[in-house]
Scaffold this active site. Structure first.
Site, mmCIF file in Angstrom:
data_model
loop_
_atom_site.group_PDB
_atom_site.id
_atom_site.type_symbol
_atom_site.label_atom_id
_atom_site.label_comp_id
_atom_site.label_asym_id
_atom_site.label_seq_id
_atom_site.Cartn_x
_atom_site.Cartn_y
_atom_site.Cartn_z
ATOM 1 N N HIS A 10 55.670 25.724 56.097
ATOM 2 C CA HIS A 10 56.251 26.270 56.351
ATOM 3 C C HIS A 10 57.568 26.622 55.348
ATOM 4 O O HIS A 10 58.214 25.369 54.560
ATOM 5 C CB HIS A 10 56.824 25.812 57.022
ATOM 6 C CG HIS A 10 56.267 25.270 58.967
ATOM 7 N ND1 HIS A 10 56.120 26.392 60.145
ATOM 8 C CD2 HIS A 10 54.986 24.665 58.667
ATOM 9 C CE1 HIS A 10 55.064 25.341 60.919
ATOM 10 N NE2 HIS A 10 54.903 24.693 59.899
ATOM 11 N N VAL A 15 48.153 22.919 63.463
ATOM 12 C CA VAL A 15 46.696 23.839 62.888
ATOM 13 C C VAL A 15 46.111 22.440 61.737
ATOM 14 O O VAL A 15 46.623 22.842 60.617
ATOM 15 C CB VAL A 15 47.570 24.967 62.462
ATOM 16 C CG1 VAL A 15 46.553 25.607 61.940
ATOM 17 C CG2 VAL A 15 48.113 25.935 63.572
ATOM 18 N N HIS A 26 49.441 24.040 54.641
ATOM 19 C CA HIS A 26 50.332 25.211 55.418
ATOM 20 C C HIS A 26 50.962 23.987 54.842
ATOM 21 O O HIS A 26 51.741 23.492 55.012
ATOM 22 C CB HIS A 26 49.752 25.883 56.178
ATOM 23 C CG HIS A 26 50.136 25.028 57.992
ATOM 24 N ND1 HIS A 26 49.532 24.545 58.120
ATOM 25 C CD2 HIS A 26 51.084 25.095 58.447
ATOM 26 C CE1 HIS A 26 49.422 23.570 59.500
ATOM 27 N NE2 HIS A 26 51.064 23.931 59.520
ATOM 28 N N ASN A 44 53.992 19.609 57.592
ATOM 29 C CA ASN A 44 53.104 18.755 59.097
ATOM 30 C C ASN A 44 51.555 17.737 57.856
ATOM 31 O O ASN A 44 51.133 18.503 58.260
ATOM 32 C CB ASN A 44 53.191 19.586 59.951
ATOM 33 C CG ASN A 44 55.016 19.742 60.425
ATOM 34 O OD1 ASN A 44 55.871 18.593 60.235
ATOM 35 N ND2 ASN A 44 55.012 20.832 60.670
ATOM 36 N N ASP A 54 55.328 33.525 60.832
ATOM 37 C CA ASP A 54 54.970 32.504 61.580
ATOM 38 C C ASP A 54 55.208 33.060 63.616
ATOM 39 O O ASP A 54 56.257 34.661 63.142
ATOM 40 C CB ASP A 54 55.709 30.878 61.288
ATOM 41 C CG ASP A 54 55.445 30.019 62.096
ATOM 42 O OD1 ASP A 54 54.732 28.383 61.703
ATOM 43 O OD2 ASP A 54 55.489 30.141 63.560
ATOM 44 N N ILE A 55 54.325 33.170 63.537
ATOM 45 C CA ILE A 55 53.937 33.537 65.271
ATOM 46 C C ILE A 55 55.626 33.538 66.266
ATOM 47 O O ILE A 55 56.074 33.809 67.062
ATOM 48 C CB ILE A 55 52.927 33.497 65.932
ATOM 49 C CG1 ILE A 55 52.727 34.489 67.310
ATOM 50 C CG2 ILE A 55 52.795 32.378 66.568
ATOM 51 C CD1 ILE A 55 50.951 34.744 67.392
HETATM 52 P P1 AMP Z 1 52.219 23.028 62.448
HETATM 53 O O1 AMP Z 1 53.150 21.838 63.300
HETATM 54 O O2 AMP Z 1 52.464 22.589 60.639
HETATM 55 O O3 AMP Z 1 50.974 22.505 62.410
HETATM 56 O O4 AMP Z 1 53.038 24.852 62.206
HETATM 57 C C1 AMP Z 1 51.918 25.695 63.055
HETATM 58 C C2 AMP Z 1 52.736 26.684 62.584
HETATM 59 O O5 AMP Z 1 51.388 27.952 62.783
HETATM 60 C C3 AMP Z 1 53.545 26.908 64.249
HETATM 61 O O6 AMP Z 1 54.580 27.339 63.625
HETATM 62 C C4 AMP Z 1 53.441 28.208 64.756
HETATM 63 O O7 AMP Z 1 53.861 29.145 65.744
HETATM 64 C C5 AMP Z 1 52.274 28.765 63.441
HETATM 65 N N1 AMP Z 1 51.275 29.561 63.905
HETATM 66 C C6 AMP Z 1 50.775 29.462 65.048
HETATM 67 N N2 AMP Z 1 49.646 30.368 65.446
HETATM 68 C C7 AMP Z 1 49.674 31.278 64.538
HETATM 69 C C8 AMP Z 1 48.907 32.927 64.532
HETATM 70 N N3 AMP Z 1 48.520 33.032 64.903
HETATM 71 N N4 AMP Z 1 50.335 33.151 63.181
HETATM 72 C C9 AMP Z 1 51.249 32.958 63.081
HETATM 73 N N5 AMP Z 1 51.695 31.905 62.877
HETATM 74 C C10 AMP Z 1 50.753 30.936 64.222
#
Ligand code: AMP
Length: 126
Positions: free
Chosen positions: A112, A106, A110, A97, A39-40
């Site tokens: 976590h 996103v 996915h 989520n 995760d970024i």
């Molecule tokens: P969610 O709130 O469950 O949709 O989580 C989306 C996750 O994607 C968050 O923890 C972000 O930090 C992560 N995220 C967004 N863009 C990127 C990226 N380019 N590379 C890796 N993680 C990302």
């Protein structure tokens, strides 16, 4: 009308871009079913995202529309990855989520994978 909880899949989402190599990621694992990457914005010492290679907007969409093979391949990969990362002894947390109340950002399904210290209570708000 698909049962997906978030509308139609949008190829411009950030994980779709990662899957097609348009933007980079810090890859941890890949097989025919999944891609896993850091995760970024990590929320724990280990914070890995595992995404299916298929186009599913949410857990609701994935569980309703993905094939048995995709679902099995996905969840077997999550467990195998946690094992390969050496996380089983101390434990880990898997979180998905789904939709607005869960804060899904996103719209590509996915999970976590969190680990690396005591993760505290499951939810911060009750
Ligand atoms: P969610 O709130 O469950 O949709 O989580 C989306 C996750 O994607 C968050 O923890 C972000 O930090 C992560 N995220 C967004 N863009 C990127 C990226 N380019 N590379 C890796 N993680 C990302």
């Amino acid at each position: 009308m698909p049962v997906n909880g978030l509308g139609a899949y949008d190829d411009s989402n950030v994980f779709a871009k990662i899957l097609r190599g348009a933007i980079p990621c810090r890859k941890v694992f890949e097989n025919e079913w999944v891609l896993a990457f850091h995760d970024i914005n990590p929320q724990a010492p280990v914070h890995v995202l595992v995404i299916p290679k298929g186009k599913y907007v949410s857990l609701a969409d994935f569980t309703a529309a993905a094939s048995e093979a995709e679902i099995a391949g996905f969840f077997r990969a999550v467990g195998a990855l946690a094992n390969e990362l050496g996380l089983e002894a101390a434990g880990y947390r898997v979180l998905a989520n789904m939709g607005p109340d869960a804060g899904q950002e996103v719209p590509h399904f996915h999970v976590h994978l969190f680990a690396g210290h005591n993760l505290g209570p499951m939810l911060t708000r009750r």
